[in-house]
Design an enzyme around this catalytic site. Structure first.
Site, PDB file in Angstrom:
ATOM      1  NE  ARG A   6       8.674  -6.478   7.039  1.00  0.00           N
ATOM      2  CZ  ARG A   6       7.427  -5.957   6.988  1.00  0.00           C
ATOM      3  NH1 ARG A   6       7.001  -5.395   5.893  1.00  0.00           N
ATOM      4  NH2 ARG A   6       6.650  -5.979   8.049  1.00  0.00           N
ATOM      5  NE  ARG A   8       1.397  -7.453  12.238  1.00  0.00           N
ATOM      6  CZ  ARG A   8       2.519  -7.252  11.552  1.00  0.00           C
ATOM      7  NH1 ARG A   8       2.548  -6.377  10.571  1.00  0.00           N
ATOM      8  NH2 ARG A   8       3.617  -7.916  11.829  1.00  0.00           N
ATOM      9  NE  ARG A  55       9.229  -4.610  12.936  1.00  0.00           N
ATOM     10  CZ  ARG A  55       8.158  -4.095  12.342  1.00  0.00           C
ATOM     11  NH1 ARG A  55       8.256  -3.614  11.132  1.00  0.00           N
ATOM     12  NH2 ARG A  55       6.996  -4.055  12.950  1.00  0.00           N
ATOM     13  CE  LYS A 100      -2.616  -0.006   3.552  1.00  0.00           C
ATOM     14  NZ  LYS A 100      -2.719   1.124   4.472  1.00  0.00           N
ATOM     15  NE  ARG A 118      -6.193  -0.086   9.639  1.00  0.00           N
ATOM     16  CZ  ARG A 118      -5.083   0.192  10.320  1.00  0.00           C
ATOM     17  NH1 ARG A 118      -5.118   0.179  11.627  1.00  0.00           N
ATOM     18  NH2 ARG A 118      -3.972   0.472   9.704  1.00  0.00           N
TER      19      ARG A 118
END
Ligand SMILES: [Zn+2]
Length: 205
Positions: free
Chosen positions: A121, A163, A152, A13, A87
């Site tokens: 990542r 999530r 992370r 995004k 949201r």
């Protein structure tokens, strides 16, 4: 033309928002960025938001709406692109009371692919360089500075899956709401950034 950009975490995004901003001159309103700015400056709204975040709670809709309202006031009637808001259905309904939305672009990427993108990542703690594990070719050192590359905590699979699940649950009613209004445009987010942007251009004209 005022638009809303929807997309799960990792769907690209941010990249597309930059391109839309550059090509269509829409003011990019990222609620995440605005929240961080308010908190850094310790404004009244920022402190209010922080009090919830500190307790691990979601920032209530009315606080988020205040932030969005102040951001919309700042654009002074210029066309804008909302990113990170609304949201949920309640926020979308509230938004209709303060602004006119023309199109909603939903960037869709398969959740398994998103999970792989996010979980893969790796970032360098020293220089901040971030890349996908597949690029590192088995090495665990930063190609820029040679320091250790790490994942992370937020990017661990369990966290990422939950999530994404939260995102899907929250946005389902939202997507339906805009679909009924004939404002929803779904864009396949699986391609390269250029390919995805080409799809977005078809929607925006
Ligand atoms: Zn580094």
């Amino acid at each position: 033309m005022n638009i809303i950009l929807l997309g799960a975490p990792g769907a690209g995004k941010g990249t597309q928002a930059t391109r839309i901003e550059e090509n269509y001159g829409l003011t990019h309103i990222s609620t995440g960025d605005i929240f961080r700015r308010h908190m850094r400056r310790q404004t009244e709204i920022g402190e209010e938001a922080r009090s919830y975040i500190k307790k691990g709670l979601l920032v209530p809709d009315e606080v988020t709406l205040k932030i969005v309202k102040s951001a919309l006031d700042e654009v002074h009637g210029k066309n804008f692109m909302l990113d990170g808001f609304p949201r949920n259905l309640n926020q979308a309904q509230q938004l209709d009371g303060i602004a006119k939305i023309d199109k909603v672009i939903d960037i869709r990427v398969d959740f398994d692919i998103l999970t792989d993108r996010i979980c893969g990542r790796r970032s360098c703690l020293d220089c901040g360089y971030t890349t996908h594990i597949s690029v590192l070719g088995g090495a665990n050192t930063c190609p820029k500075c040679g320091c250790e590359m790490t994942q992370r905590v937020d990017d661990r699979e369990e966290t990422v899956r939950s999530r994404l699940q939260v995102y899907a649950t929250q946005t389902a009613s939202l997507v339906e709401y805009y679909e009924k209004q004939g404002k929803l445009f779904t864009v396949d987010g699986m391609g390269t950034p250029d390919e995805v942007f080409a799809e977005i251009k078809k929607v925006l004209g």
